[in-house]
Scaffold this motif. Structure first.
Motif, PDB file in Angstrom:
ATOM      1  N   TYR A 198     102.455  56.532  63.487  1.00  0.00           N
ATOM      2  CA  TYR A 198     102.880  57.615  63.591  1.00  0.00           C
ATOM      3  C   TYR A 198     102.496  57.599  65.652  1.00  0.00           C
ATOM      4  O   TYR A 198     102.932  57.973  66.423  1.00  0.00           O
ATOM      5  N   SER A 199     101.356  57.386  65.468  1.00  0.00           N
ATOM      6  CA  SER A 199     100.021  57.285  66.979  1.00  0.00           C
ATOM      7  C   SER A 199     100.887  55.806  67.697  1.00  0.00           C
ATOM      8  O   SER A 199     101.539  56.672  68.367  1.00  0.00           O
ATOM      9  N   LEU A 200     100.975  55.065  67.239  1.00  0.00           N
ATOM     10  CA  LEU A 200     101.881  53.685  67.974  1.00  0.00           C
ATOM     11  C   LEU A 200     103.239  54.507  68.964  1.00  0.00           C
ATOM     12  O   LEU A 200     104.101  54.206  69.273  1.00  0.00           O
ATOM     13  N   GLY A 201     104.193  54.684  67.823  1.00  0.00           N
ATOM     14  CA  GLY A 201     105.277  55.705  67.753  1.00  0.00           C
ATOM     15  C   GLY A 201     104.836  57.083  69.253  1.00  0.00           C
ATOM     16  O   GLY A 201     106.019  56.536  69.623  1.00  0.00           O
ATOM     17  N   ARG A 202     104.316  57.060  69.408  1.00  0.00           N
ATOM     18  CA  ARG A 202     104.087  58.439  70.060  1.00  0.00           C
ATOM     19  C   ARG A 202     104.158  57.585  71.068  1.00  0.00           C
ATOM     20  O   ARG A 202     104.071  58.420  72.542  1.00  0.00           O
ATOM     21  N   VAL A 203     102.924  56.690  71.400  1.00  0.00           N
ATOM     22  CA  VAL A 203     102.416  56.617  72.922  1.00  0.00           C
ATOM     23  C   VAL A 203     103.877  55.275  73.577  1.00  0.00           C
ATOM     24  O   VAL A 203     104.103  55.552  74.327  1.00  0.00           O
ATOM     25  N   GLY A 204     104.473  54.513  72.172  1.00  0.00           N
ATOM     26  CA  GLY A 204     105.348  53.867  72.754  1.00  0.00           C
ATOM     27  C   GLY A 204     106.406  54.768  73.337  1.00  0.00           C
ATOM     28  O   GLY A 204     107.369  54.453  74.609  1.00  0.00           O
ATOM     29  N   LEU A 205     106.804  55.675  72.528  1.00  0.00           N
ATOM     30  CA  LEU A 205     108.044  56.373  73.161  1.00  0.00           C
ATOM     31  C   LEU A 205     107.600  57.438  74.697  1.00  0.00           C
ATOM     32  O   LEU A 205     108.237  56.924  75.387  1.00  0.00           O
ATOM     33  N   GLY A 206     106.535  57.384  74.158  1.00  0.00           N
ATOM     34  CA  GLY A 206     106.208  58.559  76.412  1.00  0.00           C
ATOM     35  C   GLY A 206     105.992  57.517  76.630  1.00  0.00           C
ATOM     36  O   GLY A 206     105.517  57.320  78.370  1.00  0.00           O
ATOM     37  N   PHE A 207     105.578  55.684  76.224  1.00  0.00           N
ATOM     38  CA  PHE A 207     105.357  54.752  77.402  1.00  0.00           C
ATOM     39  C   PHE A 207     106.120  54.780  77.878  1.00  0.00           C
ATOM     40  O   PHE A 207     106.238  54.367  79.184  1.00  0.00           O
ATOM     41  N   LEU A 208     107.572  54.573  76.986  1.00  0.00           N
ATOM     42  CA  LEU A 208     108.325  53.678  78.137  1.00  0.00           C
ATOM     43  C   LEU A 208     109.981  54.927  78.477  1.00  0.00           C
ATOM     44  O   LEU A 208     110.123  54.665  79.935  1.00  0.00           O
ATOM     45  N   LEU A 209     109.591  56.318  78.607  1.00  0.00           N
ATOM     46  CA  LEU A 209     109.942  57.600  79.359  1.00  0.00           C
ATOM     47  C   LEU A 209     109.324  57.704  80.990  1.00  0.00           C
ATOM     48  O   LEU A 209     109.861  57.004  81.754  1.00  0.00           O
ATOM     49  N   CYS A 214     107.664  54.945  82.082  1.00  0.00           N
ATOM     50  CA  CYS A 214     108.728  53.306  82.814  1.00  0.00           C
ATOM     51  C   CYS A 214     109.985  53.785  82.958  1.00  0.00           C
ATOM     52  O   CYS A 214     110.150  53.724  84.438  1.00  0.00           O
ATOM     53  N   ALA A 215     110.598  54.361  82.316  1.00  0.00           N
ATOM     54  CA  ALA A 215     112.213  54.869  83.053  1.00  0.00           C
ATOM     55  C   ALA A 215     112.008  55.233  84.234  1.00  0.00           C
ATOM     56  O   ALA A 215     112.962  54.920  85.713  1.00  0.00           O
ATOM     57  N   VAL A 216     110.514  56.276  84.394  1.00  0.00           N
ATOM     58  CA  VAL A 216     111.082  56.834  86.167  1.00  0.00           C
ATOM     59  C   VAL A 216     110.270  56.390  86.517  1.00  0.00           C
ATOM     60  O   VAL A 216     110.655  56.749  87.954  1.00  0.00           O
ATOM     61  N   ALA A 217     109.126  56.342  86.145  1.00  0.00           N
ATOM     62  CA  ALA A 217     108.322  55.450  87.218  1.00  0.00           C
ATOM     63  C   ALA A 217     108.059  54.371  87.827  1.00  0.00           C
ATOM     64  O   ALA A 217     108.045  54.158  89.161  1.00  0.00           O
ATOM     65  N   ILE A 218     109.167  53.254  87.446  1.00  0.00           N
ATOM     66  CA  ILE A 218     109.005  52.146  88.283  1.00  0.00           C
ATOM     67  C   ILE A 218     110.339  52.410  88.970  1.00  0.00           C
ATOM     68  O   ILE A 218     110.409  51.293  90.124  1.00  0.00           O
ATOM     69  N   PRO A 219     111.598  52.974  88.239  1.00  0.00           N
ATOM     70  CA  PRO A 219     112.279  53.024  89.595  1.00  0.00           C
ATOM     71  C   PRO A 219     112.123  54.055  91.209  1.00  0.00           C
ATOM     72  O   PRO A 219     112.618  53.797  92.295  1.00  0.00           O
ATOM     73  N   LEU A 220     111.655  54.807  90.377  1.00  0.00           N
ATOM     74  CA  LEU A 220     110.801  55.909  91.186  1.00  0.00           C
ATOM     75  C   LEU A 220     109.257  54.708  92.432  1.00  0.00           C
ATOM     76  O   LEU A 220     110.072  55.235  93.772  1.00  0.00           O
ATOM     77  N   GLY A 221     108.587  54.569  91.760  1.00  0.00           N
ATOM     78  CA  GLY A 221     108.364  53.002  92.573  1.00  0.00           C
ATOM     79  C   GLY A 221     108.654  51.990  93.611  1.00  0.00           C
ATOM     80  O   GLY A 221     108.103  52.051  94.464  1.00  0.00           O
ATOM     81  N   PHE A 222     110.245  51.746  93.126  1.00  0.00           N
ATOM     82  CA  PHE A 222     110.977  51.017  94.322  1.00  0.00           C
ATOM     83  C   PHE A 222     110.899  51.590  95.294  1.00  0.00           C
ATOM     84  O   PHE A 222     111.166  51.643  96.102  1.00  0.00           O
ATOM     85  N   VAL A 223     111.595  53.133  95.278  1.00  0.00           N
ATOM     86  CA  VAL A 223     112.385  53.649  95.899  1.00  0.00           C
ATOM     87  C   VAL A 223     111.640  54.028  97.279  1.00  0.00           C
ATOM     88  O   VAL A 223     110.929  54.072  97.957  1.00  0.00           O
ATOM     89  N   ILE A 224     110.135  54.760  96.477  1.00  0.00           N
ATOM     90  CA  ILE A 224     109.116  54.423  97.197  1.00  0.00           C
ATOM     91  C   ILE A 224     108.256  53.755  97.940  1.00  0.00           C
ATOM     92  O   ILE A 224     108.261  53.872  99.359  1.00  0.00           O
ATOM     93  N   GLY A 225     108.021  52.366  97.550  1.00  0.00           N
ATOM     94  CA  GLY A 225     107.875  50.847  98.307  1.00  0.00           C
ATOM     95  C   GLY A 225     108.899  50.683  98.786  1.00  0.00           C
ATOM     96  O   GLY A 225     108.243  50.300  99.795  1.00  0.00           O
TER      97      GLY A 225
END
Length: 286
Positions: A97-108, A110-121
């Motif tokens: 249960y804990s790994l599932g919550r961590v994995g889902l929150g982490f993937l979400l 990634c989906a926001v931070a990496i593209p936005l980080g590219f644009v900012i960089g």
């Protein structure tokens, strides 16, 4: 040389472990015998009745011995997938249960931070415009968002995922922006000379160069996420390794609490090792 160094490091680790276990055994020798029992308080007895358990006595004399811990570890690992109701699940189920919550929150994140980080960089203008917002939001404790998440989402599990998303996004965003902004100008100039299209340049030039820095941000985010989920599950309850710790404390089972702490540490180490291996795969020599 490297093999010899690894062998010596392993040997020192084993010696330290034996010293710690020996010190633990000596410190708990007075508890090895039968300790006098103290009656449970009215609140503790009432809580056990609510759980459907028979109120008994509270063991006095405190900290468990290494032998007691060994018995507890064997009990949990011999049947990690049992499910006897909401408050009595195996350690593997709680961990899942804990790994599932961590994995889902982490993937979400990634989906926001990496593209936005590219644009900012890639845009000094956006970097300066968004920096004040990032610097204000970054220091806020993820658990401070929990009441707001519970109020708006009205679901404890989804609120835990949201908290993981919030705590994971900032290290990835900052490291991605930094990695993209730090790509060598010579490489970008070559891509410009060859008239490489922006999307192709992002995937074939910028991403490989910034990958080690991006993975560093992801590794930091995962470490923070694993820390936060334990505390979040203690607050919202239900399922998960954090809830298991809190529930076993309320059940007056210190051996189970210590076992869960060990599981949390081992799982955190395995997650960190996985990202360390990913960093090695994407690393390159100048």
């Amino acid at each position: 040389m490297a093999a010899s160094l690894n062998f010596r490091a392993t040997l020192i680790s084993l010696v330290l472990l034996l010293v710690l276990l020996g010190g633990w055994h000596i410190a708990t020798l007075s508890n090895a015998g039968s300790a006098p029992a103290a009656p449970l308080s009215a609140e503790q007895a009432e809580y056990l009745k609510m759980l459907g358990k028979e109120p008994g006595v509270q063991k006095a004399g405190g900290f468990p011995t290494p032998l007691q811990m060994g018995q507890t570890v064997w009990k949990h690992l011999s049947d990690p997938f049992y499910d006897r109701g909401p408050n009595d699940k195996g350690i593997a189920i709680q961990l899942a249960y804990s790994l599932g919550r961590v994995g889902l929150g982490f993937l979400l994140a990634c989906a926001v931070a990496i593209p936005l980080g590219f644009v900012i960089g890639m845009s000094p203008l956006l970097r300066r415009a968004l920096d004040p917002f990032i610097q204000i939001l970054k220091p806020i404790s993820p658990l401070a968002w929990m009441p707001l998440a519970l109020y708006t989402i009205k679901d404890s599990s989804a609120s835990g995922i949201f908290v993981i998303f919030i705590c994971s996004i900032w290290p990835m965003l900052i490291n991605t922006a930094f990695g993209v902004a730090s790509v060598k100008r010579e490489w970008l100039n070559v891509a410009k000379t060859l008239e490489v299209k922006p999307l192709r340049k992002a995937f074939l030039v910028i991403l490989p160069a910034a990958a080690p820095t991006i993975l560093t941000g992801m590794r930091i985010s995962m470490g923070i996420a694993w820390l936060v989920i334990v505390a979040a599950e203690m607050l919202v309850g239900g399922t998960g390794i954090g809830y298991f710790v809190w529930n076993e404390w309320n059940n007056l089972s210190l051996t189970n609490v210590i076992f869960a702490i060990g599981v949390i540490g081992v799982m955190g180490m395995l997650l960190d090792l996985a990202f360390a291996q990913l960093q090695k795969w994407v690393a390159y020599a100048d």
